[in-house]
Design a protein around this motif. Structure first.
Motif, PDB file in Angstrom:
ATOM      1  N   VAL A 243      26.937   3.903 -25.464  1.00 20.03           N
ATOM      2  CA  VAL A 243      27.920   4.444 -24.515  1.00 20.03           C
ATOM      3  C   VAL A 243      29.173   3.577 -24.575  1.00 20.03           C
ATOM      4  O   VAL A 243      29.123   2.385 -24.876  1.00 20.03           O
ATOM      5  CB  VAL A 243      27.396   4.500 -23.049  1.00 20.03           C
ATOM      6  CG1 VAL A 243      26.356   5.583 -22.878  1.00 20.03           C
ATOM      7  CG2 VAL A 243      26.849   3.156 -22.626  1.00 20.03           C
ATOM      8  N   PRO A 245      31.762   2.880 -21.900  1.00 22.15           N
ATOM      9  CA  PRO A 245      32.236   3.081 -20.523  1.00 22.15           C
ATOM     10  C   PRO A 245      33.743   2.866 -20.382  1.00 22.15           C
ATOM     11  O   PRO A 245      34.328   3.261 -19.360  1.00 22.15           O
ATOM     12  CB  PRO A 245      31.447   2.043 -19.708  1.00 22.15           C
ATOM     13  CG  PRO A 245      30.268   1.722 -20.575  1.00 22.15           C
ATOM     14  CD  PRO A 245      30.776   1.795 -21.972  1.00 22.15           C
ATOM     15  N   GLY A 247      35.820   4.417 -21.964  1.00 20.89           N
ATOM     16  CA  GLY A 247      36.391   5.760 -22.083  1.00 20.89           C
ATOM     17  C   GLY A 247      37.401   5.912 -23.209  1.00 20.89           C
ATOM     18  O   GLY A 247      37.946   6.995 -23.403  1.00 20.89           O
ATOM     19  N   LEU A 253      32.520   9.068 -18.946  1.00 25.19           N
ATOM     20  CA  LEU A 253      31.209   8.425 -18.837  1.00 25.19           C
ATOM     21  C   LEU A 253      30.131   9.423 -18.413  1.00 25.19           C
ATOM     22  O   LEU A 253      29.012   9.397 -18.931  1.00 25.19           O
ATOM     23  CB  LEU A 253      31.298   7.258 -17.846  1.00 25.19           C
ATOM     24  CG  LEU A 253      30.026   6.422 -17.653  1.00 25.19           C
ATOM     25  CD1 LEU A 253      29.507   5.869 -18.974  1.00 25.19           C
ATOM     26  CD2 LEU A 253      30.286   5.292 -16.659  1.00 25.19           C
ATOM     27  N   GLN A 256      28.842  11.317 -21.239  1.00 26.66           N
ATOM     28  CA  GLN A 256      28.033  10.460 -22.106  1.00 26.66           C
ATOM     29  C   GLN A 256      26.623  10.276 -21.543  1.00 26.66           C
ATOM     30  O   GLN A 256      25.642  10.311 -22.276  1.00 26.66           O
ATOM     31  CB  GLN A 256      28.713   9.102 -22.290  1.00 26.66           C
ATOM     32  CG  GLN A 256      30.064   9.182 -22.991  1.00 26.66           C
ATOM     33  CD  GLN A 256      30.626   7.794 -23.254  1.00 26.66           C
ATOM     34  OE1 GLN A 256      29.961   6.948 -23.846  1.00 26.66           O
ATOM     35  NE2 GLN A 256      31.858   7.555 -22.809  1.00 26.66           N
ATOM     36  N   TRP A 276      25.686  -0.709 -24.239  1.00 21.95           N
ATOM     37  CA  TRP A 276      27.032  -0.582 -23.674  1.00 21.95           C
ATOM     38  C   TRP A 276      27.987  -1.191 -24.694  1.00 21.95           C
ATOM     39  O   TRP A 276      27.960  -2.405 -24.921  1.00 21.95           O
ATOM     40  CB  TRP A 276      27.039  -1.359 -22.362  1.00 21.95           C
ATOM     41  CG  TRP A 276      28.335  -1.520 -21.668  1.00 21.95           C
ATOM     42  CD1 TRP A 276      29.478  -2.063 -22.152  1.00 21.95           C
ATOM     43  CD2 TRP A 276      28.599  -1.171 -20.304  1.00 21.95           C
ATOM     44  NE1 TRP A 276      30.440  -2.059 -21.194  1.00 21.95           N
ATOM     45  CE2 TRP A 276      29.945  -1.519 -20.039  1.00 21.95           C
ATOM     46  CE3 TRP A 276      27.835  -0.590 -19.266  1.00 21.95           C
ATOM     47  CZ2 TRP A 276      30.537  -1.325 -18.801  1.00 21.95           C
ATOM     48  CZ3 TRP A 276      28.428  -0.401 -18.041  1.00 21.95           C
ATOM     49  CH2 TRP A 276      29.772  -0.761 -17.819  1.00 21.95           C
ATOM     50  N   VAL A 293      24.958   3.257 -15.350  1.00 20.14           N
ATOM     51  CA  VAL A 293      24.778   3.296 -16.801  1.00 20.14           C
ATOM     52  C   VAL A 293      23.406   2.739 -17.166  1.00 20.14           C
ATOM     53  O   VAL A 293      22.727   3.250 -18.051  1.00 20.14           O
ATOM     54  CB  VAL A 293      25.897   2.507 -17.521  1.00 20.14           C
ATOM     55  CG1 VAL A 293      25.665   2.489 -19.033  1.00 20.14           C
ATOM     56  CG2 VAL A 293      27.258   3.092 -17.188  1.00 20.14           C
TER      57      VAL A 293
END
Ligand SMILES: Nc1nc2c(ncn2[C@@H]2O[C@H](COP(=O)(O)OP(=O)(O)O)[C@@H](O)[C@H]2O)c(=O)[nH]1
Ligand SMILES: [Mg+2]
Length: 329
Positions: A243, A245, A247, A253, A256, A276, A293
């Motif tokens: 991911v 985060p 952006g 997010l 995702q 992450w 997350v």
């Protein structure tokens, strides 16, 4: 890869041309009835050998790894292909029989009758081959479509790297694997599957980055992508879901995290580790939604931070135990 070494498939016209010109050459070396018999034998051998080879060159679809079976099915219609292969086998058998039958009949005749019989046999052989012309075309097309499938090794523990575009999947695979990554285009993706290999505790892991498959919601995939994605279930031992985060990848997010749910649902038996990424831009400590997350690891591929730890996390989740050669003895 199992489909890599399939030889080119001749067309019906090529086969008939080749068989009859070789036969003419063989006939010139002899006289009378013998010349006709020699032509019959040569033509029927060339046809039945070549047709037979088309059919036997293919692996048995029941015996190949389910990953490749399903992937092949995404790209060509395997049932139709098998049907065509069996038609081609039939033609191989039939041209052989015709050769034998007419050689026998020509043996007891005069040169003129033998020549007529030989011509009749050639016409029948040509029409047998013509009957499977479409099958040969189908087999040839399938061979071209399948020979470039990715070289994913079903027997190697495999980490599938997933996540939206631009979250850093390719950068990650490049960072942790040897430089010699093979990137190629495959029928189910325009951007290319990336496969890298990395060793941990003397075990070789395979990392597969699959643009077009696990980088968008299942609903947005076309039929081929859907099936190719499902084929991955046969090889995936662990999923590393990236991911971003920050952006900067261009995807919110929430989208995702939704994709992560979808991927987890698609691979219910495969451990999924969330990494992450781009922590250099947006570290978890400063992110108000870090708890949501629920990342297992944080990393910055750009700065080389946490990259090995991310790989270790997924390797540990896989918990692969190699079989020792003398185990149980
Ligand atoms: N700032 C920052 N950029 C990154 C990081 N990892 C990847 N990128 C950049 O993000 C972009 C997309 O990366 P890429 O590996 O192609 O993403 P993919 O589409 O998921 O394969 C590239 O411009 C990378 O240089 C990171 O940790 N930090
Ligand atoms: Mg990429």
């Amino acid at each position: 890869m199992i489909f890599e070494s399939l030889p080119t498939t001749p067309t019906a016209d090529e086969l008939v041309d080749q068989a009859f010109s070789r036969a003419a050459r063989a006939g010139r070396a002899k006289q009378g009835v013998e010349a006709q018999q020699s032509m019959l034998q040569t033509a029927s051998n060339v046809l039945s050998d070549n047709l037979g080879r088309v059919a036997t060159d293919w692996p048995d679809f029941d015996a190949i790894d389910p990953f490749y079976r399903e992937l092949a099915d995404a790209i060509v219609e395997v049932d139709a292909l098998r049907q065509s292969l069996s038609e081609v086998s039939w033609a191989a058998e039939k041209t052989k029989e015709l050769g034998r039958e007419y050689q026998r009949r020509a043996a007891k005749t005069d040169p003129d009758t033998a020549k007529k019989l030989r011509q009749q046999a050639f016409a029948r052989m040509a029409s047998v081959v013509e009957e499977v012309a479409d099958d040969l075309d189908r087999v040839g097309a399938a061979r071209n479509d399948l020979r470039d499938l990715p070289d994913i090794r079903p027997d190697e523990p495999t980490v599938v790297v997933a996540g939206y575009p631009n979250v850093g999947k390719s950068s990650f695979v490049n960072a942790v694997t040897r430089a010699s990554n093979r990137v190629a285009e495959y029928p189910f993706t325009t951007t290319g599957v990336q496969i890298g290999h990395v060793e941990r505790d003397r075990i070789r892991y395979q990392l597969v980055d699959t643009p077009g498959l696990l980088d968008r919601p299942p609903a947005e995939r076309n039929a081929i992508e859907r099936q190719a994605a499902s084929a991955l279930a046969h090889v995936a031992d662990g999923i590393l879901f990236l991911v971003d985060p920050s952006g900067t990848c261009g995807y919110p997010l929430d989208d995702q995290l939704e994709l992560r749910e979808a991927v987890a649902d698609e691979f219910p038996d495969v451990p999924l580790i969330t990494a992450w990424n781009k922590a250099d831009l947006e570290p978890p400590e400063d992110h108000e939604r870090a708890a949501e997350v629920g990342a297992d690891v944080a990393m910055s591929v750009a700065e080389g931070e946490g990259v090995d730890a991310a790989l270790d996390a997924v390797v540990e989740a896989i918990g692969y135990e190699p079989k020792l050669p003398f185990e149980g003895s």
